[in-house]
Design a protein around this motif. Structure first.
Motif, short mmCIF file in Angstrom:
data_model
loop_
_atom_site.label_atom_id
_atom_site.label_comp_id
_atom_site.label_asym_id
_atom_site.label_seq_id
_atom_site.Cartn_x
_atom_site.Cartn_y
_atom_site.Cartn_z
N PHE A 29 1.19 -0.66 -0.18
CA PHE A 29 0.25 -0.15 -0.12
C PHE A 29 0.65 1.13 0.11
N LEU A 30 1.35 1.30 0.38
CA LEU A 30 2.64 2.64 0.57
C LEU A 30 3.58 2.17 -0.44
N LEU A 31 3.84 1.43 -1.53
CA LEU A 31 4.77 1.57 -2.08
C LEU A 31 3.83 1.98 -3.53
N ASP A 32 2.82 0.85 -3.28
CA ASP A 32 1.48 2.10 -4.21
C ASP A 32 1.59 3.68 -4.16
N ALA A 33 1.57 4.36 -2.69
CA ALA A 33 0.99 6.02 -2.97
C ALA A 33 2.48 6.18 -2.91
N ARG A 34 3.39 5.60 -2.57
CA ARG A 34 4.77 6.53 -3.63
C ARG A 34 4.47 6.85 -4.94
N VAL A 35 4.26 5.28 -5.49
CA VAL A 35 3.66 5.72 -6.98
C VAL A 35 3.51 6.46 -7.33
N ASN A 89 1.71 12.67 -0.83
CA ASN A 89 3.19 13.85 -0.37
C ASN A 89 3.17 13.39 0.96
N TRP A 90 3.98 12.12 0.70
CA TRP A 90 3.66 10.87 2.27
C TRP A 90 5.62 11.02 2.28
N ILE A 91 5.93 11.37 3.93
CA ILE A 91 7.37 11.16 4.05
C ILE A 91 7.21 9.53 4.56
N MET A 92 8.02 8.69 4.36
CA MET A 92 8.16 7.63 5.13
C MET A 92 9.27 7.00 5.76
N LEU A 93 9.87 7.41 7.00
CA LEU A 93 10.95 6.91 7.20
C LEU A 93 10.93 5.26 8.05
#
Length: 242
Positions: free
Chosen positions: A54-60, A64-68
């Motif tokens: 889900f996070l990978l898809d959101a980045r693609v 506007n997310w910063i994932m530490l």
């Protein structure tokens, strides 16, 4: 002062909870809200694979997310890259596959049985086949810190009295003491997770957003305007103060 910035505590494989708090953020700040995730996307919960995808898809998609990066995220990548299942920062008798750390649940989400008594090479070979390279790359590439004029976001915390540019990875993803007991102001308010509590806490010089989602307590999201902080709920903003 810049606009509001949102933050989400340790997710730990809780995809349904992640969807819930993201809906709270969207209701408060819209679909383009800036969100910082403080890491630990995997382990303990039931759907680490789903969270990472889900996070990978959101980045693609350009969210506007910063994932530490968190220490549990590094557990997964170190195992895949180097077959490492122990970290010097935790007890020597605790393998990543121990249910207390939760790597067994992460492997299960990828369809790989990972009992501690199973030969390590067997688990590793299956994991290499099961975990997509895109997931490995995504977790390996996560930044360790995000800095604004008023805030510094990290997974675990910072070493007191050390400049931000001199902080080291092991502290940023693992530290508890002396960070948790340090009472003097840092240069910026530190927003972190890592140390699971029953509920987020504002300690004056830091805000801990890890409310224990890894132990099946609710996941939490917060919004910051300058150094002012509110938790988000179905009923709106709830002030979080020292």
């Amino acid at each position: 002062m810049t606009g509001p910035i949102y933050a989400i505590g340790d997710v730990h494989g809780q995809l349904e909870e992640l969807h819930r708090v993201l809906a709270l953020i969207e209701a408060d700040g819209g679909t383009d809200a800036q969100v910082v995730f403080v890491g630990d996307y995997v382990d303990r919960g039931p759907d680490s694979r789903g969270v990472v995808q889900f996070l990978l898809d959101a980045r693609v998609a350009g969210r506007n997310w910063i994932m530490l990066k968190g220490n549990h995220d590094r557990y997964l990548t170190r195992f895949l890259d180097h077959s490492i299942v122990h970290d010097p920062a935790t007890r020597a008798d605790l393998s990543w596959f121990n249910p207390r750390l939760g790597g067994d649940k992460t492997m299960a989400s990828y369809g790989v049985p990972a009992e501690e008594e199973t030969p390590l090479g067997e688990i590793h070979a299956a994991a290499i086949q099961a975990v997509p390279q895109s997931h490995r790359d995504f977790l390996n590439e996560r930044p360790l810190m995000h800095i604004t004029d008023d805030l510094v976001f990290v997974h675990a915390g910072i070493r007191p009295k050390v400049s931000l540019e001199d902080q080291i990875e092991d502290d940023l993803i693992w530290i508890r003491q002396p960070f948790l007991d340090y009472r003097k102001p840092h240069d910026r308010l530190v927003v972190h997770g890592h140390t699971a509590l029953d509920h987020p806490v504002h300690a004056g010089n830091r805000v801990n957003l890890d409310g224990g989602a890894g132990y099946f307590r609710p996941l939490h999201a917060a919004v910051f305007e300058g150094t002012e902080c509110w938790l988000l709920s179905a009923n709106g903003r709830i002030p979080l103060r020292p």
